[in-house]
Design a protein around this motif. Structure first.
Motif, PDB file in Angstrom:
ATOM      1  N   LYS A 169       0.829  -1.254   0.042  1.00  0.00           N
ATOM      2  CA  LYS A 169       0.038   0.030  -0.187  1.00  0.00           C
ATOM      3  C   LYS A 169       0.921   1.257  -0.095  1.00  0.00           C
ATOM      4  CE  LYS A 169      -3.773  -2.129   2.509  1.00  0.00           C
ATOM      5  NZ  LYS A 169      -4.510  -2.144   3.817  1.00  0.00           N
ATOM      6  N   HIS A 170       0.383   2.187  -1.042  1.00  0.00           N
ATOM      7  CA  HIS A 170       1.310   3.331  -0.826  1.00  0.00           C
ATOM      8  C   HIS A 170       0.362   4.498  -0.707  1.00  0.00           C
ATOM      9  CE1 HIS A 170       4.624   1.546  -2.245  1.00  0.00           C
ATOM     10  NE2 HIS A 170       4.126   0.568  -3.130  1.00  0.00           N
ATOM     11  N   HIS A 171       0.573   5.637  -0.060  1.00  0.00           N
ATOM     12  CA  HIS A 171      -0.216   6.825  -0.259  1.00  0.00           C
ATOM     13  C   HIS A 171       0.004   7.715  -1.083  1.00  0.00           C
ATOM     14  CE1 HIS A 171      -2.146   5.879   3.846  1.00  0.00           C
ATOM     15  NE2 HIS A 171      -0.913   5.459   4.008  1.00  0.00           N
ATOM     16  N   PRO A 172      -0.872   8.155  -2.098  1.00  0.00           N
ATOM     17  CA  PRO A 172      -0.622   8.965  -3.155  1.00  0.00           C
ATOM     18  C   PRO A 172       0.050  10.135  -2.840  1.00  0.00           C
ATOM     19  CG  PRO A 172      -3.019   8.775  -2.982  1.00  0.00           C
ATOM     20  CD  PRO A 172      -2.375   7.729  -1.791  1.00  0.00           C
ATOM     21  N   GLU A 173      -0.218  10.895  -1.673  1.00  0.00           N
ATOM     22  CA  GLU A 173       0.170  12.120  -1.385  1.00  0.00           C
ATOM     23  C   GLU A 173       1.835  11.935  -1.111  1.00  0.00           C
ATOM     24  OE1 GLU A 173      -1.896  10.427   0.481  1.00  0.00           O
ATOM     25  OE2 GLU A 173      -3.852  11.679   0.373  1.00  0.00           O
ATOM     26  N   ASP A 174       2.246  10.800  -0.559  1.00  0.00           N
ATOM     27  CA  ASP A 174       3.705  10.626  -0.426  1.00  0.00           C
ATOM     28  C   ASP A 174       4.336  10.510  -1.815  1.00  0.00           C
ATOM     29  OD1 ASP A 174       3.286  10.629   2.159  1.00  0.00           O
ATOM     30  OD2 ASP A 174       3.264   8.308   2.529  1.00  0.00           O
ATOM     31  N   ILE A 175       3.907   9.669  -2.841  1.00  0.00           N
ATOM     32  CA  ILE A 175       4.410   9.631  -4.083  1.00  0.00           C
ATOM     33  C   ILE A 175       4.495  10.730  -4.841  1.00  0.00           C
ATOM     34  CG2 ILE A 175       3.809   8.621  -6.459  1.00  0.00           C
ATOM     35  CD1 ILE A 175       2.750   6.233  -4.768  1.00  0.00           C
ATOM     36  N   GLU A 176       3.430  11.602  -4.801  1.00  0.00           N
ATOM     37  CA  GLU A 176       3.238  13.025  -5.294  1.00  0.00           C
ATOM     38  C   GLU A 176       4.366  13.805  -4.720  1.00  0.00           C
ATOM     39  OE1 GLU A 176      -1.592  12.357  -5.769  1.00  0.00           O
ATOM     40  OE2 GLU A 176      -0.726  13.761  -4.382  1.00  0.00           O
ATOM     41  N   ALA A 177       4.459  13.778  -3.573  1.00  0.00           N
ATOM     42  CA  ALA A 177       5.600  14.703  -3.089  1.00  0.00           C
ATOM     43  C   ALA A 177       6.835  14.407  -3.478  1.00  0.00           C
ATOM     44  CB  ALA A 177       5.671  14.619  -1.331  1.00  0.00           C
ATOM     45  N   ALA A 178       7.137  13.132  -3.665  1.00  0.00           N
ATOM     46  CA  ALA A 178       8.532  12.750  -4.235  1.00  0.00           C
ATOM     47  C   ALA A 178       8.490  13.022  -5.692  1.00  0.00           C
ATOM     48  CB  ALA A 178       8.736  11.209  -4.023  1.00  0.00           C
ATOM     49  N   ALA A 179       7.458  13.004  -6.458  1.00  0.00           N
ATOM     50  CA  ALA A 179       7.480  13.383  -8.117  1.00  0.00           C
ATOM     51  C   ALA A 179       7.673  14.890  -7.930  1.00  0.00           C
ATOM     52  CB  ALA A 179       6.169  12.814  -8.523  1.00  0.00           C
ATOM     53  N   THR A 180       7.116  15.879  -7.181  1.00  0.00           N
ATOM     54  CA  THR A 180       7.268  17.042  -7.301  1.00  0.00           C
ATOM     55  C   THR A 180       8.667  17.694  -7.006  1.00  0.00           C
ATOM     56  OG1 THR A 180       6.386  17.689  -5.186  1.00  0.00           O
ATOM     57  CG2 THR A 180       4.780  17.381  -6.801  1.00  0.00           C
ATOM     58  N   ARG A 181       9.420  17.004  -6.300  1.00  0.00           N
ATOM     59  CA  ARG A 181      10.852  17.212  -5.808  1.00  0.00           C
ATOM     60  C   ARG A 181      11.802  16.749  -6.799  1.00  0.00           C
ATOM     61  NH1 ARG A 181       8.590  15.687  -0.541  1.00  0.00           N
ATOM     62  NH2 ARG A 181       9.902  13.640  -0.553  1.00  0.00           N
ATOM     63  N   ALA A 182      11.366  16.083  -7.669  1.00  0.00           N
ATOM     64  CA  ALA A 182      12.334  15.144  -8.480  1.00  0.00           C
ATOM     65  C   ALA A 182      13.160  15.866  -9.510  1.00  0.00           C
ATOM     66  CB  ALA A 182      11.483  14.035  -9.175  1.00  0.00           C
ATOM     67  N   HIS A 183      12.807  17.305  -9.827  1.00  0.00           N
ATOM     68  CA  HIS A 183      13.471  17.955 -10.861  1.00  0.00           C
ATOM     69  C   HIS A 183      12.829  19.328 -10.754  1.00  0.00           C
ATOM     70  CE1 HIS A 183      14.484  19.160 -15.020  1.00  0.00           C
ATOM     71  NE2 HIS A 183      15.466  18.093 -14.930  1.00  0.00           N
ATOM     72  N   PRO A 184      13.720  20.131 -11.077  1.00  0.00           N
ATOM     73  CA  PRO A 184      13.461  21.880 -11.120  1.00  0.00           C
ATOM     74  C   PRO A 184      12.489  22.145 -12.012  1.00  0.00           C
ATOM     75  CG  PRO A 184      15.921  21.470 -11.527  1.00  0.00           C
ATOM     76  CD  PRO A 184      15.398  20.019 -11.303  1.00  0.00           C
ATOM     77  N   ALA A 185      12.216  21.457 -13.286  1.00  0.00           N
ATOM     78  CA  ALA A 185      11.123  21.937 -14.207  1.00  0.00           C
ATOM     79  C   ALA A 185       9.826  21.618 -13.797  1.00  0.00           C
ATOM     80  CB  ALA A 185      11.667  21.464 -15.596  1.00  0.00           C
ATOM     81  N   LEU A 186       9.636  20.930 -12.506  1.00  0.00           N
ATOM     82  CA  LEU A 186       8.473  20.384 -12.291  1.00  0.00           C
ATOM     83  C   LEU A 186       7.900  21.392 -11.332  1.00  0.00           C
ATOM     84  CD1 LEU A 186       9.360  16.646 -12.025  1.00  0.00           C
ATOM     85  CD2 LEU A 186       8.420  17.992 -14.013  1.00  0.00           C
ATOM     86  N   SER A 187       6.457  21.436 -11.444  1.00  0.00           N
ATOM     87  CA  SER A 187       5.626  22.223 -10.321  1.00  0.00           C
ATOM     88  C   SER A 187       5.427  21.540  -8.880  1.00  0.00           C
ATOM     89  CB  SER A 187       4.300  22.969 -10.833  1.00  0.00           C
ATOM     90  OG  SER A 187       3.398  21.620 -11.023  1.00  0.00           O
ATOM     91  N   ALA A 188       4.605  22.002  -8.042  1.00  0.00           N
ATOM     92  CA  ALA A 188       4.160  21.340  -6.935  1.00  0.00           C
ATOM     93  C   ALA A 188       3.030  20.698  -7.069  1.00  0.00           C
ATOM     94  CB  ALA A 188       4.320  22.209  -5.814  1.00  0.00           C
ATOM     95  N   THR A 189       2.554  20.286  -8.221  1.00  0.00           N
ATOM     96  CA  THR A 189       1.201  19.765  -8.607  1.00  0.00           C
ATOM     97  C   THR A 189       1.415  18.203  -9.397  1.00  0.00           C
ATOM     98  OG1 THR A 189       0.351  21.857  -8.525  1.00  0.00           O
ATOM     99  CG2 THR A 189      -0.854  20.230  -9.458  1.00  0.00           C
ATOM    100  N   ALA A 190       1.032  17.235  -8.695  1.00  0.00           N
ATOM    101  CA  ALA A 190       0.817  16.063  -9.167  1.00  0.00           C
ATOM    102  C   ALA A 190      -0.239  15.041  -8.693  1.00  0.00           C
ATOM    103  CB  ALA A 190       2.258  15.313  -9.023  1.00  0.00           C
ATOM    104  N   ALA A 191      -0.454  13.972  -9.495  1.00  0.00           N
ATOM    105  CA  ALA A 191      -1.532  13.082  -8.996  1.00  0.00           C
ATOM    106  C   ALA A 191      -0.838  11.775  -9.277  1.00  0.00           C
ATOM    107  CB  ALA A 191      -2.794  13.313  -9.935  1.00  0.00           C
ATOM    108  N   ALA A 192      -1.150  10.757  -8.196  1.00  0.00           N
ATOM    109  CA  ALA A 192      -0.592   9.420  -8.513  1.00  0.00           C
ATOM    110  C   ALA A 192      -2.013   8.630  -8.130  1.00  0.00           C
ATOM    111  CB  ALA A 192       0.307   9.253  -7.297  1.00  0.00           C
TER     112      ALA A 192
END
Length: 143
Positions: free
Chosen positions: A22-45
């Motif tokens: 089980k994975h919480h989407p909020e945790d995955i989204e937070a990791a995604a948004t911090r992964a690269h400077p071209a990405l915003s703080a908005t994601a959906a998993a």
């Protein structure tokens, strides 16, 4: 309760279950948004059906001014790497979309169910991404 009916109020479960974990989407989204400077703080998993199992999809908004960046494939690779490292799961797909295009509630929260439906219907406003030879962002595997 009203009369003889029962009204259940609450959010649908957003938990993503991949290979029994089980994975919480909020945790995955937070990791995604911090992964690269071209990405915003908005994601959906969210999970989608794939070959009889659930597969992880991450939809990530790109920062304004980066939508046509020819190196966006590096941002998608960074999202994949961050999720693999942090959660032990490889996303089936990382979708980069234009800023402000993910469906939101009136209180500005991401509507994951609507994102999932738009993804499955092919209705997301995707940014052009050059796919690399060693990673697939439109249908890779989870292993």
């Amino acid at each position: 309760m009203r009369g003889e009916g029962l009204a259940v109020v609450g959010r649908l479960k957003d938990i993503v279950i991949i290979r029994g974990a089980k994975h919480h989407p909020e945790d995955i989204e937070a990791a995604a948004t911090r992964a690269h400077p071209a990405l915003s703080a908005t994601a959906a998993a969210f999970a989608v059906p794939q070959d009889g199992a659930e597969a992880l999809v991450v939809v990530q908004e790109v920062r304004r001014g980066h939508q046509a960046d020819p190196a966006l494939d590096l941002a998608a690779q960074a999202v994949t790497a961050a999720i693999c490292e942090g959660f032990g799961v490889r996303p089936f797909e990382v979708v980069l979309v234009r800023p402000g295009t993910l469906p939101r509630t009136t209180s500005n929260k991401i509507r994951r169910g609507a994102c999932r439906a738009a993804h499955l219907a092919g209705e997301l406003a995707r940014c052009p991404v050059t796919k690399t030879d060693h990673l697939s962002f439109s249908g890779g595997s989870d292993g």
